[in-house]
Design an enzyme around this catalytic site. Structure first.
Site, mmCIF file in Angstrom:
data_model
loop_
_atom_site.group_PDB
_atom_site.id
_atom_site.type_symbol
_atom_site.label_atom_id
_atom_site.label_comp_id
_atom_site.label_asym_id
_atom_site.label_seq_id
_atom_site.Cartn_x
_atom_site.Cartn_y
_atom_site.Cartn_z
ATOM 1 C CB SER A 208 -0.894 -0.019 1.241
ATOM 2 O OG SER A 208 -1.956 0.896 1.106
ATOM 3 C CD GLU A 277 -8.389 -6.996 -4.501
ATOM 4 O OE1 GLU A 277 -9.069 -8.031 -4.541
ATOM 5 O OE2 GLU A 277 -7.327 -6.900 -3.871
ATOM 6 N NE ARG A 317 -1.917 6.235 6.649
ATOM 7 C CZ ARG A 317 -1.076 7.104 6.121
ATOM 8 N NH1 ARG A 317 -1.218 8.394 6.361
ATOM 9 N NH2 ARG A 317 -0.096 6.707 5.347
ATOM 10 C CE1 TYR A 321 1.297 1.314 8.841
ATOM 11 C CE2 TYR A 321 -0.153 3.163 8.384
ATOM 12 C CZ TYR A 321 0.036 1.806 8.573
ATOM 13 O OH TYR A 321 -1.033 0.968 8.497
ATOM 14 C CB CYS A 348 -2.404 9.239 28.645
ATOM 15 S SG CYS A 348 -3.952 9.969 29.182
ATOM 16 C CD GLU A 349 0.566 5.915 23.839
ATOM 17 O OE1 GLU A 349 1.586 5.690 23.186
ATOM 18 O OE2 GLU A 349 -0.216 5.035 24.228
ATOM 19 C CE1 TYR A 378 -6.248 0.772 4.837
ATOM 20 C CE2 TYR A 378 -5.559 2.431 3.248
ATOM 21 C CZ TYR A 378 -5.932 1.137 3.542
ATOM 22 O OH TYR A 378 -6.007 0.205 2.533
#
Ligand SMILES: *Cc1c(COP(=O)(O)O)cnc(C)c1O
Length: 420
Positions: A208, A277, A317, A321, A348-349, A378
């Site tokens: 992708s 697709e 995302r 990534y 909380c990060e 996504y």
């Protein structure tokens, strides 16, 4: 703000606000609250039409990119088939009224019950990923299920040149039957000998967010050598066409991609009906997410943090990534973006960031609406309830009409499955 990242029917109104599909995005955010996904419905339709123009009824939308009933209906009404990869995606597509024969069942580890649901729905094709899956289908058919029309998913052994997590065509992959080792040929022999399945084609999906179209041409070359001798009806090359997310990125359109694929297939003598697709290239650029700025924290000599009312729960995302995004103010999309800030969420990060180094207007302040473009794929589909944050609503805009197609979750939704 790079205009080409916005949906096709984006414009600036007399009031200076960003309009999408004829709707004032500031008003949409006020009406439905933030965060909110705002889709340009005609943009989605135009992308589907491109795919259908090139590939007819072999154009299949990969629902994992973005799925709700409105989207399933839209895609189907434009003449595309739908690819579903789990029982859940199958359930939503069927609930939207898409007939089983217009669905393709995917997945690298389909359970017996998922396969049984797919067979009962009489899906058009099942894309078989493993020998275990062939065993399961044979058991189900022996127990009375109708025989399955199947494609075999193979790994052609090509590098897609994209992020490791979304590369799927290399030999070292959990997906499909390996061509180079002869396992794929053994799977074809097994399927041809089985009464439970009718083998109608070969399938490959190399990955992708792929920008290099030569990767698809390479895959087609391998597939021509492997699949053509069997004389099967279908050859599906999957999805994967990349889309630009940030300034400076460019990608072919679906039409251009289609032309390249069809030419490449011709060049290597593929006679089977070629199918695609696409997921991301249909949905990604169709939407923006609008947030509200809640805090601005200036750290002298370090950086400025701008926190919005969403984050990794509506767009994982960047965390997954390291993906980049742009940011802008829907109330003034043409404003010069002269400051750099880190746009973060409310989770909380520290990893919960949406834009690592966002160029934004110097005026950006608490209470402003802040938007990220290219969040139509996504985003909502990969979202979560982390920190029990409520999933945002989805609004489809077209001809000045803003239609709520998925409502915001409520606190009651959070407790729906909680029994004690
Ligand atoms: C993810 C996936 C797609 C869609 O990929 P995009 O990059 O969104 O176009 C198509 N086919 C299969 C089998 C997939 O796994």
């Amino acid at each position: 703000m790079p205009w080409h990242l916005l949906p096709e029917n984006a414009s600036v109104g007399d009031n200076g606000h960003l309009y999408i599909g004829g709707c004032d995005t500031v008003e949409v955010a006020q009406e439905f609250g933030t965060p909110v996904f705002i889709y340009d419905e005609d943009h989605l339709r135009a992308r589907c039409r491109e795919a259908v123009r090139s590939f007819g009824n072999s154009a299949t939308y990969a629902t994992k990119a973005f799925l709700c009933k409105a989207m399933a209906k839209l895609v189907h009404s434009e003449g595309m088939k739908l690819d579903v990869a789990t029982g859940g995606e199958l359930h939503v597509a069927l609930a939207a009224g898409v007939p089983g024969p217009d669905l393709v069942m995917h997945g690298n580890n389909k359970s017996e019950s998922e396969l049984s649901e797919a067979l009962a729905a009489e899906v058009g094709h099942i894309v078989v990923d493993s020998f275990e899956e062939l065993d399961r289908i044979e058991r189900l058919v022996a127990a009375g299920s109708p025989p399955a029309r199947i494609l075999l998913r193979v790994t052609p052994g090509v590098e897609a040149h994209t992020h490791e997590f979304i590369s799927t065509g290399q030999d070292d992959s959990k997906f499909g039957f390996t061509v180079s080792t002869g396992v794929a040929a053994a799977a074809v022999a097994r399927a041809m000998a089985s009464d439970a399945v009718e083998l109608v084609g070969i399938h490959a999906h190399i990955g992708s967010q792929v920008f290099r179209v030569d990767s698809f041409a390479k895959a087609l070359e391998v597939l021509a050598g492997f699949a053509e001798p069997y004389g099967l009806e279908h050859l599906v090359i999957g999805g994967g066409l990349g889309v630009p997310y940030v300034e400076g990125e460019e990608a072919p359109s679906i039409s251009q991609w289609g032309k390249i694929l069809i030419q490449a297939a011709q060049d290597v003598g593929i006679k089977a009906k070629l199918g695609i697709e696409p997921g991301r290239s249909i949905a990604a650029a169709a939407a923006i997410t609008v947030y509200t700025v809640g805090t601005v924290k200036q750290l002298e000599g370090i950086r400025t943090y701008i926190a919005v009312d969403g984050g990794m729960s509506d767009n994982p995302r960047p965390v997954l990534y390291g993906s980049g995004y742009e940011g802008f103010l829907p109330a003034d999309p043409l404003a010069e973006r002269t400051i750099t800030a880190r746009v973060v969420g409310k989770h909380c990060e520290t990893g919960d960031l949406l834009i690592r180094d966002a160029a934004l207007p110097a005026s950006t302040a608490v209470g402003d609406l802040l938007a990220t473009p290219v969040t139509g794929a996504y985003g909502h589909s990969m979202g979560s309830n982390y920190n029990k944050v409520l999933r945002p609503p989805i609004v489809f805009c077209r001809d000045g009409d803003a239609r709520l197609v998925v409502r915001r979750e409520t606190y009651a939704d959070l407790l729906q499955t909680d029994l004690s």
